[in-house]
Design an enzyme around this catalytic site. Structure first.
Site, short mmCIF file in Angstrom:
data_model
loop_
_atom_site.label_atom_id
_atom_site.label_comp_id
_atom_site.label_asym_id
_atom_site.label_seq_id
_atom_site.Cartn_x
_atom_site.Cartn_y
_atom_site.Cartn_z
N THR A 29 2.55 1.83 -7.69
CA THR A 29 1.21 2.27 -7.89
C THR A 29 -0.01 2.75 -8.22
O THR A 29 0.96 4.06 -7.61
CB THR A 29 0.71 1.07 -6.83
OG1 THR A 29 1.26 0.42 -6.98
CG2 THR A 29 -1.30 0.85 -7.27
N LYS A 61 -1.68 -4.96 -10.12
CA LYS A 61 -1.96 -4.57 -8.78
C LYS A 61 -2.88 -3.71 -8.46
O LYS A 61 -2.91 -3.72 -7.14
CB LYS A 61 -0.63 -3.50 -8.66
CG LYS A 61 0.05 -2.67 -7.48
CD LYS A 61 0.28 -3.60 -7.02
CE LYS A 61 0.33 -3.27 -5.00
NZ LYS A 61 1.08 -1.74 -5.11
N LYS A 93 -5.49 5.92 -1.48
CA LYS A 93 -4.56 6.20 -3.09
C LYS A 93 -4.81 5.12 -4.51
O LYS A 93 -5.36 5.46 -5.05
CB LYS A 93 -3.15 6.62 -3.70
CG LYS A 93 -2.71 7.20 -5.28
CD LYS A 93 -1.56 6.00 -5.55
CE LYS A 93 -0.45 6.05 -4.72
NZ LYS A 93 0.69 4.69 -5.46
#
Length: 292
Positions: free
Chosen positions: A100, A175, A243
């Site tokens: 990701t 995502k 993150k």
């Protein structure tokens, strides 16, 4: 046409990558692996994977290269520079970043790959450690249709909800939508468990009722039971969720979007990490609520 004579190079064998590479091995593909800490690849090497000493070594010897690393900076490190994938992979190689990461970075990789006669897809996944082990990941893909079609046999081993969302970067954007949804959902799951306990209910029985109704979600079914058991082992690290949410919030702000739920979830998880839980699973959020 992709066949089981084609070598698959796999870079990054953490909680998710290890199981994904194992599934490809079990399906009969020859696998080469590289990760920063060789010990993390031991189980794969015992299964028959071949160790490569560097990103460059794995790059010029593989027909397909899959990366599953931690942060956008890690992606940049393995793809760019004289020792990276793009400089060392032979023409015609397919490169698939399943980390990701930032949509703009996926677009940069695609463009540079094209200049080097390589084929690139961004293909982040969702489903956690359980989905990775069982080959039931959701795979969100950005890139060209012909490249997606060529690699479909590999994706079908790794997941069961596999969708080409659009051009390069579209997989990463999708995502981020996934992580935005999970962000506020995790707050709701945590608050529900805390509420059930405070009300004197058996939280397990509460889950039996609410997981099949309108409140149902993957997090409620899979992470709430871990919260109740006090199992905070990482299926997905708190630090990696931070993150992801940081990238999502930055992207949202670039598009001038109002995302208060995402901002609140990020703030709570950052506090959780500051309390020493960065390497715990995301279900450890309940610890923060129990302290307040």
């Amino acid at each position: 046409m992709l066949s089981k004579d084609n070598t698959i190079g796999f870079i990054g064998t953490g909680v998710m990558g290890k199981s994904m590479a194992s599934n490809l091995l079990n399906a009969g593909y020859p696998i080469t692996v590289h990760t920063r800490t060789k010990g993390k690849a031991k189980d794969l090497l015992d299964q028959g994977a071949v160790w490569k000493e560097s990103v460059a070594d794995i790059s010029y010897s593989a027909d397909v290269i899959i990366t599953m690393v931690g942060y956008p900076t890690d992606v940049e490190e393995v793809y760019f520079g004289a020792a990276g994938i793009l400089a060392n992979a032979k023409a015609g190689t397919y490169v698939v970043d399943m980390t990701t990461s930032k949509p703009a970075l996926a677009q940069d990789i695609f463009q540079k790959a094209k200049e080097n006669k390589l084929y690139a897809l961004d293909a982040p996944v969702s489903g956690g450690d359980v989905g990775a082990k069982n080959g039931k990941l959701a795979i969100m893909i950005g890139g060209e249709q012909k490249d997606f079609d060529y690699l479909a046999p590999l994706f079908e081993i790794l997941g069961e909800n596999i969708i080409l969302q659009g051009p390069a970067g579209a997989g990463q954007h999708t995502k981020l939508c996934n992580q935005i949804t999970i962000a506020t959902n995790m707050i709701g799951v945590t608050e529900a468990i805390i509420y059930a306990k405070k009300a004197g209910l058996d939280p397990v029985r509460v889950l039996d009722s609410i997981t099949t109704g309108a409140a149902g979600s993957w997090s409620l079914s899979n992470l709430a039971p871990r919260m109740i058991k006090g199992d905070f082992a990482p299926g997905f690290f708190v630090k990696h969720f931070i993150k992801d949410m940081t990238i999502a919030l930055e992207s949202a702000r670039e598009m001038e979007l109002f995302t208060p739920g995402l901002a609140l979830s990020l703030e709570l998880y950052q506090e959780l990490a500051e309390n020493g839980e960065a390497d715990s699973g995301t279900q450890a959020l309940i610890k923060l609520f129990e302290q307040k």
